[in-house]
Design an enzyme around this catalytic site. Structure first.
Site, PDB file in Angstrom:
ATOM      1  N   ASN A  60      -3.023   6.260  -0.502  1.00 60.63           N
ATOM      2  CA  ASN A  60      -2.568   6.489   0.868  1.00 60.63           C
ATOM      3  C   ASN A  60      -1.843   7.806   1.061  1.00 60.63           C
ATOM      4  O   ASN A  60      -1.753   8.305   2.180  1.00 60.63           O
ATOM      5  CB  ASN A  60      -1.706   5.314   1.324  1.00 60.63           C
ATOM      6  CG  ASN A  60      -2.567   4.137   1.720  1.00 60.63           C
ATOM      7  OD1 ASN A  60      -3.543   4.283   2.446  1.00 60.63           O
ATOM      8  ND2 ASN A  60      -2.240   2.954   1.214  1.00 60.63           N
ATOM      9  N   HIS A  99      -2.440  -2.803  -6.030  1.00 63.97           N
ATOM     10  CA  HIS A  99      -2.931  -2.450  -4.697  1.00 63.97           C
ATOM     11  C   HIS A  99      -4.449  -2.598  -4.671  1.00 63.97           C
ATOM     12  O   HIS A  99      -5.190  -1.709  -5.092  1.00 63.97           O
ATOM     13  CB  HIS A  99      -2.518  -1.018  -4.345  1.00 63.97           C
ATOM     14  CG  HIS A  99      -2.958  -0.579  -2.992  1.00 63.97           C
ATOM     15  ND1 HIS A  99      -3.161   0.747  -2.660  1.00 63.97           N
ATOM     16  CD2 HIS A  99      -3.243  -1.285  -1.863  1.00 63.97           C
ATOM     17  CE1 HIS A  99      -3.545   0.836  -1.416  1.00 63.97           C
ATOM     18  NE2 HIS A  99      -3.610  -0.383  -0.910  1.00 63.97           N
ATOM     19  N   GLU A 110      -5.367  -0.084  -7.612  1.00 62.39           N
ATOM     20  CA  GLU A 110      -4.346   0.913  -7.901  1.00 62.39           C
ATOM     21  C   GLU A 110      -3.162   0.174  -8.527  1.00 62.39           C
ATOM     22  O   GLU A 110      -2.519  -0.648  -7.878  1.00 62.39           O
ATOM     23  CB  GLU A 110      -3.941   1.610  -6.598  1.00 62.39           C
ATOM     24  CG  GLU A 110      -3.264   2.947  -6.786  1.00 62.39           C
ATOM     25  CD  GLU A 110      -3.007   3.649  -5.457  1.00 62.39           C
ATOM     26  OE1 GLU A 110      -2.860   4.882  -5.477  1.00 62.39           O
ATOM     27  OE2 GLU A 110      -2.946   2.974  -4.397  1.00 62.39           O
ATOM     28  N   SER A 163       0.809  -1.210   0.000  1.00 62.46           N
ATOM     29  CA  SER A 163       0.000   0.000   0.000  1.00 62.46           C
ATOM     30  C   SER A 163       0.847   1.268   0.000  1.00 62.46           C
ATOM     31  O   SER A 163       0.319   2.365  -0.080  1.00 62.46           O
ATOM     32  CB  SER A 163      -0.917   0.017   1.232  1.00 62.46           C
ATOM     33  OG  SER A 163      -0.170  -0.186   2.414  1.00 62.46           O
TER      34      SER A 163
END
Length: 298
Positions: free
Chosen positions: A189, A139, A151, A118
């Site tokens: 993130n 991800h 992702e 992540s």
């Protein structure tokens, strides 16, 4: 691609295995712990059953999906025939580098090596392999069978062919892939963690209580889950790890994790997985109850 290997049978690993198996791929689920593998299969069975109950899949699809999954505690055996290997181990850079060296050595020459990290650099992970052009980030979001986003992160050396193959594969899984470049935290993130960290700072500084902070974000910003509840769901240890990656990667103090978050993780209060975080959790209960500590202090 017909054969997929997934390394790591935790929450993300078993979700990824579930997804590929549901869509007809042969999946080798790999974990050093036989007990973890048994638990993962039980979780997949339960989650598939829930999909059947909701009418999302048929009972026949469930049985075929379960039949598509084999398990092993041997990385070498598990990846030998894989066209794609997805690493979904703990968010620890040294562990991931070791796994990728093993993947590179044991996988077919044409196999794509993917990581579900992540936040950790795809370029750094790829640097320990002899095929950096075939290393990429996939991800997935939790829960994997439900969340639509993947992702897709290109490392510095990731080839167009590898990226296109993973984008196309994600669409076959009925996901929506979004291509991003390899910088700390990627997109998801890099945006999410500072928001969660700021919510924790708001609690730490006594601006408002747990429920109040989450309610503001749910009702005022139309978030389905408040940032503190989301942090519990992700895992406070995972949030802390990602914030450290952002802080180290950018050298910017704005990413420094809140001292309250650090203390909670050190005390073993990691959210849903430990039964206590900003909220407290009991098996079988869906009630959202603020942890006693924050009821008393805030």
């Amino acid at each position: 691609m017909t054969h997929i290997a997934v390394i790591g049978s935790g929450t993300m690993g078993n979700g990824i295995a579930h997804l590929f198996a549901q869509f007809g791929y042969h999946v080798s689920l790999i974990d050093i712990s036989e007990e973890a593998l048994k638990k993962a299969l039980a979780t997949i069975d339960k989650n598939l059953a829930r999909q059947v109950e909701k009418g999302a899949i048929t009972a026949e699809t469930k049985q075929k999906a379960l039949a598509n999954i084999s398990t092993t505690s041997s990385v070498k055996d598990g990846i030998a025939n894989a066209d794609l290997i997805v690493e979904a181990a703990t968010e620890n850079i040294e562990l991931k580098l070791k796994i990728f060296m093993d993947m590179d050595e044991g996988a077919k020459s044409m196999a794509i090596l993917a990581t579900n990290t992540s936040s950790i650099s795809i370029t750094k992970i790829a640097s320990v392999t002899k095929r950096p052009e075939k290393v990429i980030g996939m991800h997935f979001m939790n829960p994997v069978p439900v969340m639509k986003l993947v992702e897709v992160i290109r490392g510095y050396s990731t080839s167009n062919e590898t990226t296109e193959a993973v984008m196309a594969l994600s669409k076959k899984l009925e996901k929506i892939p979004v291509e991003v470049n390899d910088y700390p935290g990627f997109v998801a993130n890099r945006i999410l963690m500072p928001m969660i960290n700021e919510a924790i700072y708001s609690l730490y500084e006594g601006v408002a209580g747990v429920n109040e902070i989450d309610t503001v974000m749910k009702l005022g910003m139309a978030h389905p889950m408040g940032p503190l509840q989301l942090a519990d769901f992700i895992g406070l240890d995972v949030c802390l790890s990602i914030l450290k990656v952002l802080q180290d990667g950018f050298g910017n103090p704005k990413y420094a994790p809140c001292p309250l978050l650090v203390n909670m993780v050190q005390a073993g209060h990691k959210g849903v997985k430990s039964g206590r975080g900003f909220y407290q959790y009991k098996a079988g209960s869906k009630d959202l109850v603020v942890s006693e500590r924050f009821k008393l202090i805030y």
